[in-house]
Design an enzyme around this catalytic site. Structure first.
Site, PDB file in Angstrom:
ATOM      1  N   THR A 191       0.746  -0.628  -0.225  1.00  0.00           N
ATOM      2  CA  THR A 191       0.047  -0.399  -0.457  1.00  0.00           C
ATOM      3  C   THR A 191       0.789   1.629  -0.039  1.00  0.00           C
ATOM      4  O   THR A 191       1.174   2.928  -0.190  1.00  0.00           O
ATOM      5  CB  THR A 191      -0.838   0.029   1.226  1.00  0.00           C
ATOM      6  OG1 THR A 191      -1.628  -1.674   1.215  1.00  0.00           O
ATOM      7  CG2 THR A 191      -1.933   1.126   1.125  1.00  0.00           C
ATOM      8  N   GLU A 200      -4.768  -5.255  -4.913  1.00  0.00           N
ATOM      9  CA  GLU A 200      -4.982  -6.592  -5.116  1.00  0.00           C
ATOM     10  C   GLU A 200      -5.862  -7.381  -6.433  1.00  0.00           C
ATOM     11  O   GLU A 200      -6.969  -8.178  -6.615  1.00  0.00           O
ATOM     12  CB  GLU A 200      -6.510  -6.874  -4.185  1.00  0.00           C
ATOM     13  CG  GLU A 200      -5.929  -6.140  -3.046  1.00  0.00           C
ATOM     14  CD  GLU A 200      -5.442  -7.408  -1.932  1.00  0.00           C
ATOM     15  OE1 GLU A 200      -5.239  -8.508  -2.610  1.00  0.00           O
ATOM     16  OE2 GLU A 200      -4.898  -6.747  -1.257  1.00  0.00           O
TER      17      GLU A 200
END
Length: 723
Positions: free
Chosen positions: A36, A221
Site C-alpha cells: 500500500t 489486489e
C-alpha cells in the site's frame, strides 16, 4: 523540487517500483511487504516527477475502506489537493461512468441501483410471472446464475441454451429480468460493471477520451479480479497509456466467487513490455513463520515465484498442537490466550482462524465460561445465525405450541403460501379471543374463516409441527434435531441458495446436530427434559456476550476474512485432512492449490507467534470423526516448527472394539473409572467407557451407550454408576 521524501525509508525494490519510468508494470507484492505504501508513493511520484495531472490518474481497489485509506495516504504525502483524481472500487468507478454518460449507456438519468435483496425479490416476481415452479427454480439460485453470467460478460442474447428445458427456462428468466430492469431503470451490482464495459466497448469516441485522459491506471489486489474486470481494465489501457497492477498470486483465495488468478499471467502476455518488480522483504512476520510459509506455498505449481524474507529475528518456531479432540483443542487455545493476557498483552492482538464459521461455536462456549471477551470479525455468534435461530424456533414450537415468537418466525419458512393477509387475521383473532397464535390458527381453520388455500397451507403447518412431536418423542436429542432440519424443509431451502453462503449455512446446521449430541444437562437442571434444557442453554448462549467492536477482545474469524489483517499471535485451528483441505479439495488440484494459498494467507497473518492445531477426533454432524493432521502441516520444514504435544497418545479404545476392549495407550484410573469399564447413566442407560482425558475435577469420559451412541461427560457431574 526535492522529492527525496517519496523514496526515503524504502528498500531497493520498493524504491524501484515507486520511481520506475512510465511503463506497464507488475508489482508482485508478498504478504506484509508494504504494497500500500508503494502504491500510494508511486501515485505521488507520477504527479510530482512525471507531472501527470491528478485527473490523469485512475486508482482502483476492491473495498470502500481500501479506497478511503488510499486517498487519505496520498493526501498526506502530497502538498496539494487531489480532488480531480479518480480513486474508488470497481463498482464505484463504473457507477461514476454510467452517471456521467447515462444516455450513451441507454439508461434514464435517474437510474437506481438495487441491492442484493431487492434483486432477489425482483427475480422471484419474474419466476412467478413466468409460471415456473420456484421449487425447481429458486430465486436465490437464479440470482446467482444471472450475476455469474454478467461477471463473464454474457447477456442473455449471448447464451446458447442448447436442448435442456431447464437451461432454456433459466435463460428465459434472465431475459425477462433484463427487460424488467431496463423498463424500470434499475441496475444491480453486476450490471454496473457489465454496462460500464459495454459503454466503452461500443463507443469509440468515449473510449478514446478516457484512454487519453487516464495516462496511468493503477490496480490493487489484482489477483482478485474476475474476467469482466480484467476485460474492462485491458480495454481502458489499450492505447498510449499504462497499467500498473499490484498483487500476489500466492494470495489468490477467491476463485469460488469468480476471481481468476490467471489474469496476472494474461497481463504479462498481453501488455506491451511489462516489467515485473518483486517485493519480497516482509515487515510483519518472524523468520520461522516466513520460511515455513515459503516452503508450504512452493508445493503449488504455476507460480510467478517469490520468497519472503525478513531482516528481523527468527522468533519462536511455529507451535503444532496435536489435540485429543476438538474440546481439547479449544481448551488449549483458551489457556494460551489467558497466559498471553496475564503477561500484559492485549486480547485484540490474538486471532483464531478457522476454515468455516461453524467452528466458532466451541470457542464461543469456552470463552463465555471463562469470561473472555471475544469478537467475531465479519460474522455472528453461532446461536445468533439465521439458520440456527430458524432451527431452534422449530424446536421451541414443537416443545411449546404456544410460543408466539417461534410461530411467527417459521410459519412461512420455508415458504408455504401463508401471506401477510392470513397472518394479520391470525394476529387479530388472537388479540380478540385472548388466544396464542397457534390457538387462533386452529380456531380459524375449524371455523373456516380463512380462504380454502390459506386453510390448507396453515393446516399443513400445524400438522407438520404436531407430527414432529410424535415422530421424535422417543429419539435422542441429536436425532430429533437432525430429523427436524431435514423434514422441515430448512435444509433444502438453504441448499437452494447455492454458493459459499449456502455451504456455510449447511455446515452450521450440521454443527447444531453436533452441539446437541455433545450436550449434557447441567447438574442444577437435571429435572428438565433434554430438549427444554438445551433450549434454555441456547437462549443463554445467544445473550449479549460478544464484545463491542472496539473493546479489547479475542478476534475470531474465517481465514478468508483474515486476508489483509495482521495479529501478534495467531491460532489456526482444525488443520486436518477433510477439514482443511476439505474432502472435495483433495480430489481437485485447482481447489487444493487454492486451499494451500488460503493456508499461506492464514500463516502470514501472524507477526510474532503462530500456533497450528489439529485434533485426532472431532464431532462433526453429530458423529465422532477421526482425522489425520493436514498435509499442509507435513509440508512445513522441521526446523521451523515445534510439536507442543507429539502425535496424541490418546487414552482410547480402538473404535472397532467396544465389546472386547483393546486399548492404545495405558488406561488410567480417573475418579474411579477406567477404559473399557461398563457403566450406567441415569438418562442414557448402560454403556462402555471408550476414552478419557484430563484429571481430577476437569476430567472427562467418553461413553458409548447402546441406545444413543457416544457422549462426552464431565466425570465429576455425570453420576455414572459402575456395573
Amino acid at each position: 523540487m526535492d522529492v527525496s521524501y517519496l523514496i526515503d525509508g524504502l528498500n531497493d525494490f520498493q524504491r524501484a517500483a515507486v520511481s520506475a519510468p512510465e511503463q506497464n508494470m507488475l508489482v508482485l507484492a508478498g504478504a506484509g511487504s508494504g504494497k500500500t505504501r508503494v502504491l500510494t508513493h508511486r501515485i505521488a511520484w507520477l504527479m510530482q516527477v512525471e507531472k501527470i495531472p491528478t485527473y490523469g490518474i485512475l486508482a482502483v481497489t476492491f473495498t470502500n475502506k481500501a479506497a478511503k485509506e488510499m486517498r487519505g495516504r496520498i493526501t498526506d504525502i502530497c502538498p496539494f489537493q487531489i480532488g480531480g483524481m479518480w480513486i474508488g472500487t470497481f463498482h464505484g468507478i463504473a457507477h461514476r461512468l454510467l452517471r456521467l454518460h447515462y444516455q450513451e449507456a441507454n439508461l434514464p438519468e435517474q437510474f437506481q441501483i438495487i441491492d442484493s435483496d431487492d434483486q432477489q425479490k425482483m427475480v422471484k416476481r419474474i419466476i412467478k410471472s413466468l409460471n415456473l415452479d420456484e421449487k425447481y427454480y429458486p430465486a436465490k439460485d437464479m440470482q446467482w446464475y444471472i450475476n455469474d453470467k454478467k461477471d463473464e460478460g454474457l447477456r442473455a442474447k449471448h447464451i446458447d441454451a442448447g436442448y435442456s428445458l431447464q437451461d432454456k427456462q433459466r435463460l428465459q428468466v434472465y431475459q425477462a429480468y433484463e427487460e424488467a430492469c431496463q423498463l424500470a431503470g434499475l441496475v444491480d451490482f453486476a450490471e454496473l460493471l457489465l454496462r460500464a464495459h459495454e459503454l466503452l466497448l461500443n463507443n469509440a469516441a468515449l473510449l478514446h477520451h478516457y484512454q487519453d485522459r487516464f495516462k496511468h491506471v493503477l490496480v490493487d489486489e489484482f489477483q482478485d479480479t474476475n474476467k469482466l474486470q480484467y476485460a474492462w481494465l485491458n480495454l481502458l489501457t489499450d492505447r498510449d497509456n499504462y497499467l500498473t497492477i499490484v498483487g500476489d498470486d500466492d494470495q489468490s483465495i477467491y476463485g469460488w466467487r469468480g476471481a481468476d488468478v490467471e489474469n496476472i499471467q494474461r497481463f504479462l502476455k498481453e501488455k506491451t513490455n511489462p516489467v515485473t518488480i518483486r517485493l519480497e522483504q516482509n515487515y510483519r512476520s518472524t523468520g520461522h513463520i516466513l520460511n515455513a510459509s515459503n516452503k508450504l506455498i512452493q508445493n503449488n505449481s504455476d507460480r510467478l515465484g517469490k520468497e519472503l524474507w525478513t531482516s528481523g529475528e527468527d522468533g519462536e518456531p511455529i507451535a503444532i498442537y496435536s489435540a485429543f479432540n476438538d474440546y481439547d483443542e479449544t481448551r488449549y487455545v483458551t489457556s494460551q490466550i489467558q497466559a498471553w493476557e496475564r503477561e500484559g498483552n492485549k486480547l485484540c492482538d490474538c486471532a483464531i482462524l478457522y476454515r468455516s464459521n461453524a467452528q466458532s461455536r466451541l470457542f464461543e462456549e469456552q470463552f463465555m465460561a471463562n469470561q473472555l471477551p471475544y469478537h467475531i470479525y465479519g460474522g455472528q455468534r453461532f446461536f445468533d445465525r439465521l439458520e440456527i435461530k430458524d432451527s431452534i424456533a422449530y424446536l421451541r414450537l414443537m416443545n411449546n405450541h404456544q410460543d408466539d415468537a417461534a410461530f411467527e418466525r417459521i410459519v412461512n419458512k420455508p415458504k408455504r403460501k401463508i401471506g401477510n393477509t392470513t397472518l394479520d387475521k391470525i394476529r387479530l383473532c388472537a388479540r380478540e379471543q385472548g388466544y396464542t397464535m397457534w390457538q387462533a390458527s386452529v380456531f380459524l381453520i375449524e371455523e373456516k374463516q380463512l380462504s380454502a388455500g390459506a386453510r390448507s397451507s396453515l393446516s399443513g403447518f400445524i400438522e407438520l409441527v404436531s407430527r414432529f412431536k410424535s415422530e421424535t418423542s422417543e429419539l435422542p436429542l441429536f436425532q430429533m434435531v437432525d430429523h427436524i432440519i431435514n423434514h422441515s424443509g430448512l435444509k433444502a431451502m438453504f441448499e437452494a441458495e447455492k454458493g459459499e453462503k449456502s455451504r456455510s449455512r449447511i455446515e452450521n446446521l450440521q454443527e447444531l446436530v453436533s452441539a446437541t449430541k455433545g450436550f449434557v444437562i447441567p447438574e442444577e437442571e437435571q429435572e428438565m427434559d433434554e430438549l427444554t434444557a438445551f433450549l434454555a442453554y441456547a437462549a443463554l448462549e445467544s445473550g449479549d456476550n460478544q464484545a463491542d467492536e472496539f473493546e479489547d477482545a479475542v478476534q475470531l474469524m474465517t481465514m478468508h476474512s483474515a486476508k489483509g489483517l495482521e495479529f501478534s499471535q495467531v491460532f489456526m485451528v482444525g488443520v486436518e485432512e477433510g477439514m482443511f483441505p476439505g474432502q472435495r479439495s483433495t480430489e481437485d488440484e485447482t481447489r487444493l492449490a487454492e486451499e494451500r494459498r488460503l493456508c499461506y494467507v492464514g500463516m502470514t497473518r501472524a507477526m510474532q507467534k503462530l500456533t497450528i492445531c489439529h485434533a485426532e477426533s472431532r464431532r462433526l454432524y453429530g458423529q465422532e470423526k477421526f482425522h489425520s493432521a493436514s498435509r499442509f502441516i507435513a509440508e512445513l520444514p522441521e526446523k521451523d516448527i515445534h510439536f507442543v504435544r507429539k502425535q496424541a497418545q490418546v487414552k482410547r479404545m480402538q473404535p472397532a472394539s467396544i465389546k472386547a476392549p483393546v486399548f492404545n495407550g495405558e488406561s488410567q484410573d480417573v475418579q474411579g473409572f477406567k477404559l473399557g469399564q461398563q457403566v450406567k447413566h441415569v438418562k442414557f442407560g448402560e454403556g462402555t467407557i471408550i476414552a478419557q482425558e484430563g484429571s481430577g475435577e476437569n476430567s472427562r469420559l467418553q461413553v458409548h451407550f447402546s441406545d444413543v451412541g457416544s457422549k462426552w461427560l464431565m466425570t465429576a457431574y455425570a453420576r455414572l454408576e459402575a456395573i
